[in-house]
Design an enzyme around this catalytic site. Structure first.
Site, PDB file in Angstrom:
ATOM      1  N   GLU A 125       0.838  -1.213   0.000  1.00 41.10           N
ATOM      2  CA  GLU A 125       0.000   0.000   0.000  1.00 41.10           C
ATOM      3  C   GLU A 125       0.877   1.269   0.000  1.00 41.10           C
ATOM      4  OE1 GLU A 125      -2.177   0.555   3.650  1.00 41.10           O
ATOM      5  OE2 GLU A 125      -3.673   1.825   2.690  1.00 41.10           O
ATOM      6  N   LYS A 202      -9.276   1.916  -2.463  1.00 41.15           N
ATOM      7  CA  LYS A 202      -9.502   1.387  -1.103  1.00 41.15           C
ATOM      8  C   LYS A 202     -10.923   1.722  -0.656  1.00 41.15           C
ATOM      9  CE  LYS A 202      -7.278   1.666   3.473  1.00 41.15           C
ATOM     10  NZ  LYS A 202      -5.999   2.061   4.114  1.00 41.15           N
ATOM     11  N   CYS A 239      -5.521  -2.913   2.272  1.00 38.67           N
ATOM     12  CA  CYS A 239      -5.262  -2.894   3.715  1.00 38.67           C
ATOM     13  C   CYS A 239      -6.475  -3.095   4.625  1.00 38.67           C
ATOM     14  CB  CYS A 239      -4.492  -1.629   4.083  1.00 38.67           C
ATOM     15  SG  CYS A 239      -3.716  -1.813   5.710  1.00 38.67           S
TER      16      CYS A 239
HETATM   17  N1  LIG Z   1      -3.389   1.328   6.082  1.00 37.35           N
HETATM   18  C1  LIG Z   1      -4.346   0.826   6.830  1.00 37.35           C
HETATM   19  O1  LIG Z   1      -5.465   0.653   6.395  1.00 37.35           O
HETATM   20  N2  LIG Z   1      -3.997   0.542   8.096  1.00 37.35           N
HETATM   21  C2  LIG Z   1      -4.888   0.002   9.003  1.00 37.35           C
HETATM   22  C3  LIG Z   1      -4.184  -0.805   9.977  1.00 37.35           C
HETATM   23  C4  LIG Z   1      -4.852  -2.128  10.146  1.00 37.35           C
HETATM   24  O2  LIG Z   1      -5.948  -2.196  10.689  1.00 37.35           O
HETATM   25  O3  LIG Z   1      -4.281  -3.095   9.707  1.00 37.35           O
END
Ligand SMILES: NC(=O)NCCC(=O)O
Length: 338
Positions: A125, A202, A239
């Site tokens: 990401e 996303k 993610c």
């Molecule tokens: N980048 C991202 O969505 N981080 C969230 C962290 C997580 O819950 O794994």
């Protein structure tokens, strides 16, 4: 990895007698995957350029009527090249240098991946930048945003995709110049002929207290797209979308054979869930999953709070890597690189 602890795999191997280790591993990881050997050229190239290469094969029964379809998937687990506080006085220079250094490193890794026969490769990401969304600062981090269709990163990867006949999934911070420069967290899918097949944005944004990425972008508007590539039908669940079973389900309903989960996540937020979620998705939806996390600890110039209950600090936590691929039968690759 948290603190001195390196990995569950290494710990089990170190502390269990070999016969018990094999049994524990069978239960924890499912059917054994075979370790792939790479040429000495690949090994020495990786060593020279300071990265590691690991590969595994999943087995399947051979059918009499249909030839085997072997797809080689690459997952790039990387860390930023320059510190976020690199002694570059002008922040704009910093953006240019960091992005250029990362693009160079990733080109090197993709060159080696091509020698390993990789067909589809996915980066982590927001791979072109530090994971600065934890800071909630606009400058300079939003300057890393670029066009998904013709930004410098896409242009570079189009060349590599064509050169190596490889599908490349490139998760970036997208600036949508056609719609008021709105930002998105986007994976660009580049076909093996070098054309942009499309984008997938996303669709679940973390808002865990004051770790709140909606400072930068809102939920994506591209649905649960599945892309037909030369090597199979692929989806990208970026993610935080990993925490939502219905999200994984929809990529399956839309026909995905492999779903990638490019991530940036740290120990305190997700490490106990990491090894379960993408693997469970593979079992539940009968496709392969590929979970990719970054590594390293990124130190930012200004302090911020990040939903961990601690006073303001300068790092988000340790990105524990632990990338893996899981199959519909529940087998998965081990975590040997951090
Ligand atoms: N980048 C991202 O969505 N981080 C969230 C962290 C997580 O819950 O794994």
């Amino acid at each position: 990895m948290s603190g001195e602890f390196e990995s569950v795999d290494k710990s089990l191997k170190k502390h269990l007698p070999p016969s018990e280790y094999a049994e524990v591993r069978r239960i924890l990881y499912g059917n054994e995957v075979s370790k792939l050997e790479f040429s000495s050229e690949v090994q020495s190239e990786a060593e020279q350029k300071d990265f590691e290469v690991q590969g595994y094969g999943f087995s399947a029964l051979k059918e009499e009527e249909r030839p085997a379809r072997i797809v080689r998937v690459g997952a790039i687990q990387n860390k930023i090249v320059l510190p976020t506080t690199a002694p570059v006085v002008e922040q704009t220079f910093y953006i240019v240098f960091q992005a250029a250094a990362l693009r160079q490193r990733i080109s090197d890794i993709i060159d080696t991946a091509a020698k390993c026969g990789v067909n589809i490769i996915c980066l982590q990401e927001a791979w072109t930048m530090p994971f600065a969304f934890c800071t909630r600062e606009k400058h300079p981090w939003c300057q890393f945003a670029e066009s998904a269709e013709d930004g410098p990163t896409t242009k570079l990867l189009q060349e590599l995709a064509k050169k190596y006949n490889m599908v490349i999934i490139s998760p970036i911070l997208e600036r949508d110049g056609n719609h008021g420069d709105i930002l998105w967290n986007t994976s660009v899918v580049i076909s093996n002929t070098g054309t942009v097949l499309g984008i997938s944005r996303k669709n679940h944004i973390p808002r865990t207290g004051d770790f709140n990425e909606s400072t930068y972008y809102m939920e994506g508007n591209t649905g649960h797209k599945v892309f037909q590539t030369q090597y199979g039908k692929i989806g990208i669940n970026i993610c935080y979308g990993r925490h939502h079973p219905q999200n994984w389900l929809m990529y399956g309903v839309n026909g995905a054979e492999i779903v990638f989960n490019p991530s940036a996540t740290v120990g305190a937020l997700s490490e106990p869930m990491w090894c379960i979620e993408a693997r469970n998705a593979a079992i539940a939806n009968s496709y392969f999953t590929c979970a990719i996390n970054r590594v390293g600890t990124e130190l930012f110039p200004n302090e911020f709070t990040s939903a961990d209950g601690k006073p303001a600090h300068k790092d988000f936590g340790h990105f524990y890597g632990s990338s893996y691929v899981a199959a519909p039968d529940g087998s998965r690759t081990p975590t040997e690189i951090f």
